[in-house]
Design a protein around this motif. Structure first.
Motif, short mmCIF file in Angstrom:
data_model
loop_
_atom_site.label_atom_id
_atom_site.label_comp_id
_atom_site.label_asym_id
_atom_site.label_seq_id
_atom_site.Cartn_x
_atom_site.Cartn_y
_atom_site.Cartn_z
N ASP A 302 0.22 15.70 -0.92
CA ASP A 302 0.86 14.31 0.05
C ASP A 302 1.37 14.54 0.75
O ASP A 302 2.03 15.26 0.93
N LYS A 303 1.33 13.18 1.66
CA LYS A 303 1.60 13.22 3.14
C LYS A 303 3.24 13.12 2.87
O LYS A 303 3.45 13.46 3.33
N THR A 304 3.18 11.30 2.53
CA THR A 304 4.52 10.83 2.49
C THR A 304 5.88 11.53 1.38
O THR A 304 5.31 11.46 0.26
N GLY A 305 6.82 11.72 1.67
CA GLY A 305 6.97 12.48 0.51
C GLY A 305 7.31 14.00 0.22
O GLY A 305 8.11 14.84 -0.01
N ASN A 311 10.71 8.82 4.09
CA ASN A 311 11.69 8.23 4.21
C ASN A 311 11.24 6.97 5.40
O ASN A 311 11.22 7.40 6.88
N ARG A 312 10.16 6.47 5.20
CA ARG A 312 9.53 6.13 6.14
C ARG A 312 9.87 4.96 6.74
O ARG A 312 10.48 3.53 6.19
N MET A 313 10.68 5.06 8.37
CA MET A 313 10.96 3.49 8.76
C MET A 313 10.86 2.47 9.28
O MET A 313 10.13 3.56 10.42
N ALA A 338 11.07 -8.69 -1.36
CA ALA A 338 11.33 -7.76 -2.76
C ALA A 338 10.03 -7.33 -2.58
O ALA A 338 9.86 -6.08 -3.29
N ASP A 339 10.15 -6.83 -1.46
CA ASP A 339 9.21 -5.24 -0.87
C ASP A 339 10.51 -3.76 -2.00
O ASP A 339 10.96 -3.65 -0.78
N GLU A 340 10.36 -2.92 -2.76
CA GLU A 340 11.50 -2.15 -2.90
C GLU A 340 11.21 -0.83 -2.22
O GLU A 340 11.69 0.12 -2.40
N THR A 341 10.49 -0.75 -2.42
CA THR A 341 9.25 0.86 -1.15
C THR A 341 9.99 0.72 -0.05
O THR A 341 11.33 -0.09 0.46
N PRO A 342 10.71 1.90 0.23
CA PRO A 342 10.89 2.63 1.83
C PRO A 342 10.94 1.35 2.50
O PRO A 342 11.71 1.45 3.81
N PRO A 371 3.24 -7.07 -5.33
CA PRO A 371 3.95 -6.05 -4.68
C PRO A 371 3.23 -5.20 -4.00
O PRO A 371 1.56 -5.04 -4.55
N PHE A 372 3.50 -3.81 -3.10
CA PHE A 372 2.23 -3.31 -3.08
C PHE A 372 1.68 -1.97 -3.54
O PHE A 372 2.09 -1.85 -4.70
N SER A 373 -0.01 -2.10 -3.70
CA SER A 373 -0.46 -1.43 -4.81
C SER A 373 -0.62 -0.03 -3.33
O SER A 373 -1.52 -0.35 -2.64
N MET A 378 -1.68 -3.23 0.29
CA MET A 378 -1.21 -4.27 1.22
C MET A 378 0.29 -5.12 0.39
O MET A 378 0.06 -4.49 -0.74
N SER A 379 1.20 -5.46 0.78
CA SER A 379 1.91 -6.35 -0.11
C SER A 379 2.07 -7.37 0.62
O SER A 379 1.89 -7.61 1.95
N GLY A 380 3.08 -8.79 0.33
CA GLY A 380 3.61 -9.71 0.75
C GLY A 380 3.86 -10.92 -0.37
O GLY A 380 4.31 -10.87 -1.00
N ARG A 389 0.70 -11.78 4.61
CA ARG A 389 0.52 -9.48 4.00
C ARG A 389 0.92 -8.91 4.89
O ARG A 389 0.63 -9.60 6.11
N LYS A 390 1.17 -8.03 4.86
CA LYS A 390 1.27 -6.84 5.19
C LYS A 390 0.46 -5.58 5.12
O LYS A 390 0.26 -5.99 3.80
N GLY A 391 0.48 -5.02 5.92
CA GLY A 391 -0.82 -3.51 5.14
C GLY A 391 -1.14 -2.60 6.52
O GLY A 391 -0.45 -2.79 7.38
N SER A 392 -2.02 -1.78 4.98
CA SER A 392 -2.41 -1.11 6.50
C SER A 392 -3.75 -1.44 7.74
O SER A 392 -3.78 -2.70 7.15
N VAL A 393 -4.31 -0.63 8.37
CA VAL A 393 -4.51 -2.03 9.25
C VAL A 393 -5.87 -2.20 9.10
O VAL A 393 -6.41 -3.18 9.21
N ILE A 465 -3.02 14.65 1.26
CA ILE A 465 -4.07 13.50 0.77
C ILE A 465 -3.36 11.87 1.32
O ILE A 465 -2.15 12.65 1.40
N THR A 466 -3.54 10.91 1.95
CA THR A 466 -3.00 9.99 2.07
C THR A 466 -3.38 9.01 2.45
O THR A 466 -4.41 8.88 2.62
N GLY A 467 -2.72 8.04 1.84
CA GLY A 467 -3.63 6.16 2.18
C GLY A 467 -3.62 5.90 3.89
O GLY A 467 -3.59 4.77 4.02
N ASP A 468 -2.92 6.95 4.20
CA ASP A 468 -2.90 6.07 5.90
C ASP A 468 -4.17 6.32 6.35
O ASP A 468 -5.00 6.85 6.41
N ASN A 469 -3.83 5.14 7.30
CA ASN A 469 -5.16 5.81 8.45
C ASN A 469 -5.61 6.92 8.93
O ASN A 469 -4.52 8.06 9.00
#
Ligand SMILES: Nc1ncnc2c1ncn2[C@@H]1O[C@H](COP(=O)(O)OP(=O)(O)OP(=O)(O)O)[C@@H](O)[C@H]1O
Ligand SMILES: [K+]
Ligand SMILES: [Mg+2]
Length: 677
Positions: A302-305, A311-313, A338-342, A371-373, A378-380, A389-393, A465-469
Motif C-alpha cells: 500500500d502507498k499510504t502507511g 498521516n496524510r495531512m 464525523a470523518d475519523e480518518t487521519p 463515511p469514507f469508503s 468520497m465522504s461527506g 461531498r469531498k473526495g478524490s478528483v 497500490i493506491t486508491g490515489d490518482n
C-alpha cells in the motif's frame, strides 16, 4: 510478548534434554525416517553388546560398545536439535497461558450485565467491558469507544483506541480496557480465540510438515534406501575378499553414509524460521506461509502507511474561481466533522487553525454523515438544505458530472500541481458546485528506497497500490523507487492484480487490514494481516503482524528467504559430507585386504576400526555442531538467487567435502592418544 523469552536459558536446555529422550519413542521417531533407521541400528548394536557380555565376545566388545554409544548420541543430538527449536515457543506459550487467567465476563442478558465465566462465552454473546476489565474473548466493538492495553498479546505497552464501526473495531481476548467502556459482540467460541490459536502455534502443537519439507524428506529417504542397498552388497563383496565385516561395522557405515545431518536438523530449521518471525512479533499460521514468503516474486505494498508515513495531512485550501477561502474551508470542515480518518481529522484541524472556524454542535445540525469508503473514494455530509461531498478528483468529477456540471479549470490545474508534487488532492463539492481543492501531504518513509533496492537485488518486484490518482501515484512511485504501481485501485482491483501475477506463475505477498482486503489477503500466497485490523482480515491472511506495521512485509520475506537458504545450505553440506565420508572410510576398510587400496588411503587412519569409529563420532558431532547455525540461520544477504546458489555451493559444498577428512583424521588421532582403539 517475545521480549521475555529471548535466548536460551538453563531451563529450556534441561527441558530439551528431557524431550530428546521422550522423542526416542518409536512412534514419535518414525516421523523422522532417517533418524528412525539410526534408532534401529542403535538397538541392534546394543543387542550385540549384551550378547558379547553374556555369551563371551566374538569380536571387539569395546569397539561395539563405543559405536553403540555414538549411535545413540546421533539420534539424541537430532532430537535435541528439534526440542531446543521448540523450546522457546513452549516457554512463550506458558507465558501466554498465564495471561489467560480465569477471566470473568459481564455478559449482557436481557439488557443487564451479569457476571459469568469467560470460558462460557460463545459466538454472538454481548459483553460489557469497563476500565480495568480484561476483554474476555475476541470480538467486535458494537458500542462505545475505549483505550485498550494490548501488551499481553503484542508486547507493545502504548494503549490503542478501539471503537465501533470502521477498521478499529476488533478486540482480542486477554487484553485490558484502560479507560471508558465498550460493548463487544463475541466472535469466537471457547478454544478458538486468537490467544488459543497463538498458544497452539507457538507451542508447535499444530505444526505439520510443509510440502517442501515432505519433498526433501522423500529425497532423503530415497538416498537412505540407495545407501542401504550399497552397504548390503558390500557385505558379500567383502567376505569374498576375505574381509569379515561385522554387522556393527555395516550399521556404522550405513549411518555415516545416509543423510543424518540434514535429517536431524530439518525440522529444527523450519521451527526456527517460525520462531524468528515470532521474535519480530509476526505470527505465521503455518510453516508453509513462511516458506512461501521466501519464494515470493511480487510484493504488493500500500502507498499510504507502508511507503509513506500515513498521516496524510491537509496543508492548504485552494478555492475555485469565484469561491471565497472561508466558504471552501467551512464546507470542507463540515464534511469532515464525523470523518475519523487521519485525512478527515486533519481537515477539521486546518480549518480551525487557519480560518478560526469553530466546531459546531452536531446534534443541532440534523446531519447525516457519509463515511469514507475505498469504493466511492468520497465522504461527506447530508444537511437539511445542502449536500457536501469531498473526495478524490475522479470521484468528485463523476459526482458533479451526474448533476450536469464540471470541474472548474483552476481546480483541475491545482489538483494536477498537487498530484505532481506527490501530494493527494481532494475536491470539495456542494451539490453540483465545486468549491475547491484540499492539498493532503504525506511524507515517504526514511530508508524505504534502500529497502526496495535490496528487494530488487533479491529479484523481487515491488508494486505500489493506491486508491490515489495516477499522477500522485507516479510521483510517489518514482520517489520511493518501486518497480510498478497501480493507481485508483479498489479492493477488487487488488484481487484481480494478485490473480494476474499468480496466473503467470508468480508468488504474491501483500498486507492488509480492512474487511475490504480480506479476499485479496486470502488469495495472496503470503497475506499478512495487521493485528489492528478487522477480524475478517485476520482470518483471511496466513500471518498476523502483532505490531501492525505494514513495512514488516519486507522483513518477513527476508526471514523466509533465510529459512530456505539455511535449509539449502545444510542439505548441500550434509550430502557433500556423506560423499566425503565414503571416500574417507572405504579405502581404510579395504586397504588391509587390497594393499593397492592403500594409495587411496590418503588419510592414513590407524586401523579400519578406528576409521569407522572416527567417522561415526564425527557424524554425530557434526549434528550438534550445526544446531546453532540451524537455529540462527545462515548469514543473510540481499542477493539474487543464482549468486546465492553459487556461493552456497562453494562454501557448503566444498566445505562439506573437506570437513570430514579433517574431522575424522583429528578424531582418529585422539582415539589413538587416549587408547580407545
Ligand atoms: N477521508 C476521506 N474523505 C474523502 N476522500 C478521501 C478520504 N481519504 C482518502 N480519500 C480519497 O480517496 C482516495 C483513495 O483512498 P484510499 O484510502 O482507498 O487509498 P489511499 O489511502 O490513497 O492509498 P492506500 O491504498 O495506500 O491506502 C484517496 O487517494 C483520496 O483521494
Ligand atoms: K551421515
Ligand atoms: Mg487509505
Amino acid at each position: 510478548m517475545s521480549a521475555n523469552a529471548n535466548g536460551f536459558n538453563k531451563k529450556i536446555l534441561m527441558q530439551a534434554c528431557r524431550e530428546a529422550l521422550f522423542k526416542l519413542n518409536p512412534k514419535v521417531q518414525v516421523r523422522n525416517p532417517v533418524m528412525f533407521i539410526v534408532l534401529i541400528g542403535s538397538w541392534l548394536t546394543t543387542g550385540f553388546v549384551f550378547r558379547d557380555l553374556f555369551q563371551g565376545s566374538a569380536g571387539n566388545t569395546s569397539f561395539t560398545l563405543q559405536i553403540t554409544v555414538w549411535l545413540w548420541f546421533t539420534v539424541l543430538f537430532a532430537n535435541f536439535a528439534e526440542a531446543i527449536a521448540e523450546g522457546r515457543g513452549k516457554a512463550q506459550a506458558q507465558a501466554l497461558r498465564q495471561t489467560r487467567t480465569q477471566t470473568q465476563a459481564k455478559k449482557i442478558i436481557h439488557d443487564k450485565p451479569q457476571v459469568v465465566e469467560a470460558a462460557s462465552l460463545r459466538k454472538g454473546d454481548i459483553v460489557l467491558v469497563e476500565p480495568g476489565d480484561i476483554i474476555p474473548s475476541d470480538g467486535e466493538v458494537i458500542e462505545g469507544m475505549a483505550t485498550v492495553d494490548e501488551s499481553a498479546v503484542t508486547g507493545e505497552s502504548a494503549p490503542v483506541i478501539r471503537e465501533s464501526g470502521g477498521d478499529k473495531s476488533s478486540v482480542t481476548g486477554g487484553t485490558r480496557v484502560l479507560s471508558d467502556w465498550i460493548k463487544v459482540a463475541v466472535t469466537a467460541n471457547p478454544g478458538e480465540t486468537f490467544l488459543d490459536r497463538m498458544i497452539s502455534l507457538v507451542e508447535g502443537a499444530k505444526r505439520q510438515k510443509t510440502p517442501n519439507e515432505i519433498a526433501l524428506t522423500i529425497l532423503l529417504v530415497g538416498l537412505t534406501i540407495v545407501f542401504l542397498a550399497a552397504v548390503a552388497t558390500l557385505y558379500p563383496y567383502a567376505s569374498y575378499s576375505g574381509i569379515n565385516l561385522s554387522i556393527t561395522v555395516l550399521i556404522a557405515l550405513l549411518v555415516c553414509l545416509i543423510p543424518t545431518t540434514i535429517g536431524g536438523l530439518l525440522s529444527a530449521i523450519g521451527i526456527a524460521g517460525m520462531d524468528r518471525l515470532l521474535k519480530r512479533n509476526v505470527l505465521a499460521m503455518s510453516g508453509r506461509a513462511v516458506e512461501a514468503a521466501g519464494d515470493v516474486d511480487v510484493l504488493l505494498l500500500d502507498k499510504t502507511g507502508t511507503i509513506t508515513l500515513g498521516n496524510r495531512m491537509a496543508t492548504e485550501f485552494i478555492p475555485a474561481a469565484g469561491v471565497s477561502m472561508e466558504a471552501l474551508a467551512d464546507a470542507a470542515q463540515m464534511a469532515s466533522l464525523a470523518d475519523e480518518t487521519p485525512e478527515g481529522r486533519s481537515i477539521v484541524v486546518l480549518a480551525k487553525q487557519k480560518y478560526n472556524l469553530r466546531e459546531r454542535d452536531l446534534t443541532n445540525l440534523e446531519a447525516e454523515f457519509i463515511p469514507f469508503s475505498a469504493h466511492t473514494r468520497m465522504s461527506g455530509v447530508n444537511l437539511k438544505d445542502k449536500v457536501i461531498r469531498k473526495g478524490s478528483v475522479d470521484a468528485i468529477q463523476k459526482y458533479v458530472r451526474e448533476k450536469g456540471s464540471e470541474l472548474p479549470e483552476n481546480v483541475k490545474f491545482a489538483c494536477e500541481g498537487i498530484a505532481k508534487s506527490g501530494g493527494t488532492p481532494l475536491v470539495v463539492a456542494e451539490g453540483s458546485r465545486v468549491l475547491g481543492a484540499i492539498h493532503l501531504k504525506d511524507v515517504i518513509k526514511g530508508g524505504i528506497k534502500e529497502r526496495f533496492k535490496e528487494l530488487r537485488q533479491m529479484g523481487i518486484k515491488t508494486v505500489m497500490i493506491t486508491g490515489d490518482n495516477p499522477l500522485t501515484a507516479a510521483a510517489i512511485a518514482a520517489e520511493a523507487g518501486v518497480d510498478d504501481f497501480m493507481a485508483e485501485a479498489t479492493p477488487e482491483g487488488k484481487l484481480a492484480l494478485i490473480r494476474e501475477y499468480q496466473d503467470k506463475g508468480m508468488l504474491v505477498a501483500m498486507t492488509g487490514d480492512g474487511t475490504n482486503d480480506a479476499p485479496a489477503l486470502a488469495q495472496a500466497d503470503v497475506g499478512v494481516a495487521m493485528n489492528s485490523g478487522t477480524q475478517a482480515a485476520k482470518e483471511a491472511g496466513n500471518m498476523v503482524d502483532l505490531d501492525s506495521n505494514p513495512t514488516k512485509l519486507i522483513e518477513i520475506v527476508e526471514i523466509g528467504k533465510q529459512l530456505l537458504m539455511t535449509r539449502g545450505s545444510l542439505t548441500t553440506f550434509s550430502i557433500a559430507n556423506d560423499v566425503a565420508k565414503y571416500f574417507a572410510i572405504i579405502p581404510a576398510l579395504f586397504s588391509v585386504a587390497y594393499p593397492a587400496f592403500g594409495v587411496f588411503n590418503i588419510m592414513r587412519l590407524s586401523t579400519p576400526e578406528s576409521a569407522i569409529l572416527s567417522a561415526v563420532i564425527f557424524n554425530a558431532l557434526i549434528i550438534i555442531g550445526l544446531v546453532p547455525l540451524a537455529l540462527h540461520g545462515v548469514m543473510y544477504q540481499p542477493l539474487g538467487a543464482d549468486i546465492i546458489l553459487r556461493r552456497n555451493l562453494i562454501i557448503y559444498g566444498l566445505g562439506g567435502l573437506a570437513a570430514p577428512f579433517l574431522g575424522i583424521k583429528l578424531i582418529d588421532v585422539l582415539l589413538v592418544i587416549f587408547h580407545l582403539v
